[in-house]
Every structure is written in C-alpha cells, then in structure tokens.
Design a protein around this motif. Structure first.
Motif, PDB file in Angstrom:
ATOM      1  N   GLY A  56    -122.630  34.176 -45.127  1.00 48.66           N
ATOM      2  CA  GLY A  56    -121.237  33.919 -45.026  1.00 48.66           C
ATOM      3  C   GLY A  56    -120.910  34.316 -44.066  1.00 48.66           C
ATOM      4  N   PHE A  57    -120.942  35.281 -42.717  1.00 44.70           N
ATOM      5  CA  PHE A  57    -120.487  35.922 -42.297  1.00 44.70           C
ATOM      6  C   PHE A  57    -120.020  34.907 -41.111  1.00 44.70           C
ATOM      7  N   PHE A  58    -121.289  33.819 -40.805  1.00 43.26           N
ATOM      8  CA  PHE A  58    -120.584  32.923 -39.378  1.00 43.26           C
ATOM      9  C   PHE A  58    -120.582  31.445 -40.028  1.00 43.26           C
ATOM     10  N   SER A  59    -119.966  31.228 -41.904  1.00 45.36           N
ATOM     11  CA  SER A  59    -119.144  30.400 -42.084  1.00 45.36           C
ATOM     12  C   SER A  59    -117.308  31.141 -41.621  1.00 45.36           C
ATOM     13  N   GLU A  60    -117.187  32.541 -41.407  1.00 49.70           N
ATOM     14  CA  GLU A  60    -115.770  33.127 -41.040  1.00 49.70           C
ATOM     15  C   GLU A  60    -115.888  33.099 -39.672  1.00 49.70           C
ATOM     16  N   GLU A  61    -117.011  32.696 -38.429  1.00 50.69           N
ATOM     17  CA  GLU A  61    -117.137  33.146 -36.976  1.00 50.69           C
ATOM     18  C   GLU A  61    -117.093  31.719 -36.293  1.00 50.69           C
ATOM     19  N   ARG A  62    -117.153  31.835 -35.330  1.00 54.03           N
ATOM     20  CA  ARG A  62    -117.655  30.834 -34.713  1.00 54.03           C
ATOM     21  C   ARG A  62    -118.820  31.070 -33.404  1.00 54.03           C
ATOM     22  N   LYS A  63    -119.455  29.794 -33.683  1.00 51.33           N
ATOM     23  CA  LYS A  63    -120.744  30.173 -32.653  1.00 51.33           C
ATOM     24  C   LYS A  63    -120.206  30.410 -30.743  1.00 51.33           C
ATOM     25  N   GLY A  64    -119.660  30.022 -30.607  1.00 52.43           N
ATOM     26  CA  GLY A  64    -118.955  30.899 -29.263  1.00 52.43           C
ATOM     27  C   GLY A  64    -118.346  31.489 -29.231  1.00 52.43           C
ATOM     28  N   ASP A  65    -117.816  32.201 -30.253  1.00 48.42           N
ATOM     29  CA  ASP A  65    -116.813  33.883 -30.099  1.00 48.42           C
ATOM     30  C   ASP A  65    -118.538  34.378 -30.024  1.00 48.42           C
ATOM     31  N   ILE A  66    -119.425  34.061 -30.816  1.00 46.80           N
ATOM     32  CA  ILE A  66    -120.364  35.319 -30.943  1.00 46.80           C
ATOM     33  C   ILE A  66    -121.226  35.028 -29.587  1.00 46.80           C
ATOM     34  N   ILE A  67    -121.215  34.464 -29.349  1.00 48.93           N
ATOM     35  CA  ILE A  67    -121.677  34.166 -27.469  1.00 48.93           C
ATOM     36  C   ILE A  67    -121.625  34.984 -26.309  1.00 48.93           C
ATOM     37  N   ALA A  68    -119.923  34.530 -26.883  1.00 47.50           N
ATOM     38  CA  ALA A  68    -119.244  35.819 -25.758  1.00 47.50           C
ATOM     39  C   ALA A  68    -118.932  37.398 -26.001  1.00 47.50           C
ATOM     40  N   ARG A  69    -119.181  37.429 -27.077  1.00 50.14           N
ATOM     41  CA  ARG A  69    -119.403  39.098 -27.750  1.00 50.14           C
ATOM     42  C   ARG A  69    -120.556  39.260 -27.096  1.00 50.14           C
ATOM     43  N   MET A  70    -121.575  38.315 -27.008  1.00 56.88           N
ATOM     44  CA  MET A  70    -122.942  38.814 -26.801  1.00 56.88           C
ATOM     45  C   MET A  70    -122.954  38.887 -24.961  1.00 56.88           C
ATOM     46  N   SER A  71    -122.034  38.436 -24.346  1.00 56.73           N
ATOM     47  CA  SER A  71    -122.293  38.282 -23.101  1.00 56.73           C
ATOM     48  C   SER A  71    -121.398  38.621 -22.265  1.00 56.73           C
ATOM     49  N   GLY A  72    -120.341  38.218 -22.683  1.00 54.54           N
ATOM     50  CA  GLY A  72    -118.939  38.825 -22.096  1.00 54.54           C
ATOM     51  C   GLY A  72    -118.394  40.169 -22.505  1.00 54.54           C
ATOM     52  N   ASP A  73    -118.650  40.147 -23.537  1.00 56.83           N
ATOM     53  CA  ASP A  73    -118.296  41.907 -24.222  1.00 56.83           C
ATOM     54  C   ASP A  73    -118.899  42.906 -24.100  1.00 56.83           C
ATOM     55  N   VAL A  74    -120.207  42.518 -23.681  1.00 57.75           N
ATOM     56  CA  VAL A  74    -121.241  43.354 -23.453  1.00 57.75           C
ATOM     57  C   VAL A  74    -120.897  43.529 -21.893  1.00 57.75           C
ATOM     58  N   GLY A  75    -121.142  42.986 -21.235  1.00 61.98           N
ATOM     59  CA  GLY A  75    -121.232  43.265 -19.860  1.00 61.98           C
ATOM     60  C   GLY A  75    -120.063  43.610 -19.536  1.00 61.98           C
ATOM     61  N   GLU A  76    -118.926  43.596 -19.828  1.00 60.58           N
ATOM     62  CA  GLU A  76    -117.521  44.238 -19.652  1.00 60.58           C
ATOM     63  C   GLU A  76    -117.804  45.565 -20.425  1.00 60.58           C
ATOM     64  N   VAL A  77    -118.301  46.013 -21.362  1.00 66.37           N
ATOM     65  CA  VAL A  77    -118.823  47.569 -21.805  1.00 66.37           C
ATOM     66  C   VAL A  77    -119.710  48.365 -20.157  1.00 66.37           C
ATOM     67  N   GLU A  78    -120.190  47.317 -19.789  1.00 67.17           N
ATOM     68  CA  GLU A  78    -120.917  47.846 -18.824  1.00 67.17           C
ATOM     69  C   GLU A  78    -120.618  48.123 -17.268  1.00 67.17           C
ATOM     70  N   ASN A  79    -119.606  47.024 -17.648  1.00 65.47           N
ATOM     71  CA  ASN A  79    -118.656  47.127 -16.111  1.00 65.47           C
ATOM     72  C   ASN A  79    -117.296  49.013 -16.364  1.00 65.47           C
ATOM     73  N   SER A  80    -116.767  48.886 -17.440  1.00 64.00           N
ATOM     74  CA  SER A  80    -115.299  50.098 -17.505  1.00 64.00           C
ATOM     75  C   SER A  80    -116.054  51.005 -18.020  1.00 64.00           C
ATOM     76  N   ILE A  81    -117.451  51.275 -18.860  1.00 57.42           N
ATOM     77  CA  ILE A  81    -117.905  52.450 -19.417  1.00 57.42           C
ATOM     78  C   ILE A  81    -118.837  52.699 -18.725  1.00 57.42           C
ATOM     79  N   THR A  82    -119.665  52.318 -18.280  1.00 51.38           N
ATOM     80  CA  THR A  82    -120.967  52.720 -18.098  1.00 51.38           C
ATOM     81  C   THR A  82    -120.757  53.395 -16.818  1.00 51.38           C
ATOM     82  N   SER A  83    -119.874  52.224 -15.984  1.00 48.87           N
ATOM     83  CA  SER A  83    -119.544  52.594 -14.615  1.00 48.87           C
ATOM     84  C   SER A  83    -118.555  53.845 -13.561  1.00 48.87           C
TER      85      SER A  83
END
Length: 418
Positions: free
Chosen positions: A26-53
């Motif tokens: 049911g979760f995936f019927s409301e979310e786009r696959k591309g959006d989930i991929i973006a969260r795992m790639s771009g957003d997680v990378g942004e956490v590294e660049n912005s917070i951990t750095s």
C-alpha cells in the motif's frame, strides 16, 4: 571524520533499503519509484554533505569560541561587553537569510525526485516511447522538469553562497565598531586600557571571527541537510500495517480448503475493488476467476499472499486458520505465484530460475528447464550462466514469460508445489 561520515551514510542507506523491503505494498501505491530512488541517493548524499561535513565545525568551533571569549573578558571586560551587545544583531541578520533555506531545500529535493521519476519511467518504457514516436514529447517533459529543478537549486545555492560574503561584511563591521569603541576608551583619561593591550585584544577578536564564520556556515548547511533527512524519515517512519501477532503459528501444509469470507478491499480507502466476496477453494480443485480488468482477480491473489490485508470483518482461512494468525513467511512459502508480468532481475539465467528456491540442485534446475520447454537456454552464449540485463532486455518477451517464469518451472522448484 571521513570514516564517520561514510559510515553514517552507509547505515542510513541500509536502514532505508531494509525498511523499503518490509513496507506493505500500500505504501508504494502512493509513492513513485523515482521518488524513493531520489531519497536513497540525492537526499542521503545531501545528509552527508550538509550535516556530517559540519560535525567537525560544530565540535571544534564552540570550544575555540569559548576559549577566545575567556581571553577577551580577561583582557577587557568593557570591550567584550560591547562586542557581545553588537553580535546578536549580526546573528539576527544571518538567521534571516538562512531561515528559508530548509523550505527551499525541500522544494529543490522534490524537483530532484520528479527528475528521477521521469528518468525511471523513460528507461522502463523506452520501447513504447520509440514505438509511438514520443521521443520529442519525453525530451520536452524532461527539459521542463530539469528547468524547474535548476530554478529551485539556484534559490538554495544563492542563499548558501550569500552566507560567506555576508559573514565577511558583518565581521568587518564588528572589527570597525570595536576599533572605534576601543579607541574612545584609550583616549579617555580614566581608562585602564593601554595601546599594546588593545592591539592584543584586537588580535584575539580577529581570531574568534573565523570559528564564528565556521559556526555560521554549519548553521546554513544543517537546515539543508535536515530538509533531506525529513524526506528520508518519511520512509523510515512509515507505518507497516501488515503486522504479525506475537508467536504466530506456521503454515505447514494444506489438508482441506482455502476460504475467502466476506472479503471487502480498497486500495485508496475510497473505491472498493472487492465487495463482500465469498469463495471456497477445496484441496485438489482448480478454480478460475473470470472478469473484466479491474474487477479484483489479481487483488484476491495479493490478499492470499498477505501483501495487503482486507477490510475489517473480512478473513482468509487456510484449513480454518485465520491468515492473520499465521506466520507470514510460511504463508508465502506455501503459495506458488506466477505473476502477470514476467519480472527478471539482473543476474544469470540460473539466478532467475532459482529465485524462489536458491538451494535448488542442478538436477532440479535441469528438470525444470525441460518441463517448461526452455531448451533455448542451452543455445545461449553461456547457457544457464548467461547474464541477463535488468528486466531481461536481452531475451524475447516469449522466452521471458512462457519459459523462464512458467508455471511448470515454479512447480518443479517450489518446496510446497503449485
């Protein structure tokens, strides 16, 4: 700091992936696959660049600032009091610029998700796009999406870039103000502040500005990372409504029948796909469900695998045992599924044939290939060790659907039979 940063990012990615694996359909019927991929790639990378750095700045800068201020107070408490009175106004100005950063970062990451969704759709439907001569239309869609992403990123980047010149400008104003006030104190008749002491004070004050700038820089980076973390948290904190009871009973086999009792179900909570369906499937019998598209035939199969749960007051019974009281893993092991659309994973032919039973022996695999009429496999370049691209793009649709994932192949390889 580098092992810490990369370790944090790795842990977040693994946590998100593991959560995705366990979330209900049911979760995936409301979310786009591309959006989930973006969260795992771009957003997680942004956490590294912005917070951990920014962690080293957050640890180092406050310690240096405290030590410098202690020295400043010991040198001249009057000058330090003046400096402390001026600093809040500058901090307020810096904060005003950075306040909108988180909201703009959320918007930018949303546009990045749209771009990834477009790319995922394009790669998945490339044959259809070319068949309908829709290349230009898709390029225009992607261009429009990319332009929106560029505009959103520009807003964030400009606001971030503004931090450095603004901190330089405000730092200069601070130095000029202290010079003016310190000069007035030295020229005063009753002042204990001497010229050499004042010069020493200015050196220490100038030294405190750099850690203050680093602290301000971290204050700009962190809201951007927090915006990305908020999007990642949407997956990590998503509720899984397919829950097992404590100590569920295993399903060890079928002796009598499967019953669907008063089954009602809707995917979005509005339009019901199934309404009060009652069905009994005795052991050893073949039952065919016939109906138009969207009438709920496949939905019944998904409910049988407990990928979804029916509405309240509905129940699915295996030999009189409610599916909600059974161990989910044993239920799914007991059902052999032949999907409507053949799904092949990147890997060898052997990997795909033994997907349902990785421990299958070579003799079982060969018997399955023979039973399904998939002899073409042996004519491939490397036989059963031939590598298949994602989705099986290097074999025909007939070979994909009728042979490698045929019902007879599954029957030969599943533990519980068909």
């Amino acid at each position: 700091m580098i092992p810490l940063r990369t370790g944090v990012v790795r842990d977040i990615r693994i946590m998100v992936y593991a959560k995705v694996m366990r979330l209900p359909m049911g979760f995936f019927s409301e979310e786009r696959k591309g959006d989930i991929i973006a969260r795992m790639s771009g957003d997680v990378g942004e956490v590294e660049n912005s917070i951990t750095s920014s962690l080293d700045m957050l640890i180092k800068s406050p310690i240096m600032i405290i030590l410098y201020f202690i020295t400043l107070i010991a040198t001249s408490w009057k000058l330090t009091l003046f400096t402390v009175l001026v600093l809040p106004a500058m901090g307020w100005l810096m904060g005003k610029v950075g306040r909108k950063l988180k909201r703009q970062s959320l918007e930018a990451q949303g546009k990045w998700s749209d771009t990834m969704s477009q790319l995922e759709e394009t790669l998945g439907g490339l044959r259809i796009i070319k068949a309908f001569i829709a290349e230009d239309r898709m390029i225009n869609r992607f261009t429009r999406c990319s332009n929106e992403l560029r505009d959103a990123v520009n807003k964030v980047a400009m606001r971030q870039a503004l931090a450095h010149p603004m901190s330089e400008f405000l730092g200069t104003i601070l130095i000029v103000s202290v010079l003016w006030f310190g000069g007035a104190l030295i020229l005063g008749h009753n002042s204990s502040l001497t010229a050499p002491t004042f010069i020493f004070y200015m050196v220490i004050l100038y030294s405190v500005i750099n850690p203050l700038k680093d602290f301000a820089k971290a204050g700009y980076n962190i809201p951007k990372g927090l915006a990305s973390m908020e999007r990642v948290d949407k997956i990590l904190k998503a509720e899984n409504n397919i829950k097992e009871i404590p100590n569920p009973k295993p399903l060890t086999g079928m002796n009598d029948r499967i019953e669907f009792k008063d089954i009602s179900f809707s995917y979005d909570g509005k339009r019901e796909v199934l309404k009060h369906v009652n069905l009994t499937v005795p052991k050893g019998k073949t039952v065919a469900l016939v109906g138009q598209s969207g009438s709920g035939k496949s939905t019944l199969a998904w409910l049988l695998l407990r990928l979804y749960d029916p509405d309240k007051n509905s129940s699915i019974m295996f030999d009189g045992k409610d599916i909600k009281k059974l161990n989910i893993e044993t239920v799914r092991k007991s059902v052999a599924l032949v999907p409507q659309k053949a799904m092949l994973f990147s890997g060898t032919v052997l990997d795909n044939i033994t997907w349902g039973n990785p421990k299958a022996e070579k003799a079982q695999v060969e018997a399955a290939i023979k039973a399904s009429g998939a002899d073409f496999i042996y004519e491939m370049e490397n036989g059963i060790d031939t590598y298949l691209g994602s989705g099986g793009v290097n074999i025909s649709g007939g070979q994909k659907a009728e042979n490698i994932h045929s019902p007879r192949t599954y029957q030969k390889l599943t533990d519980f039979g068909s």
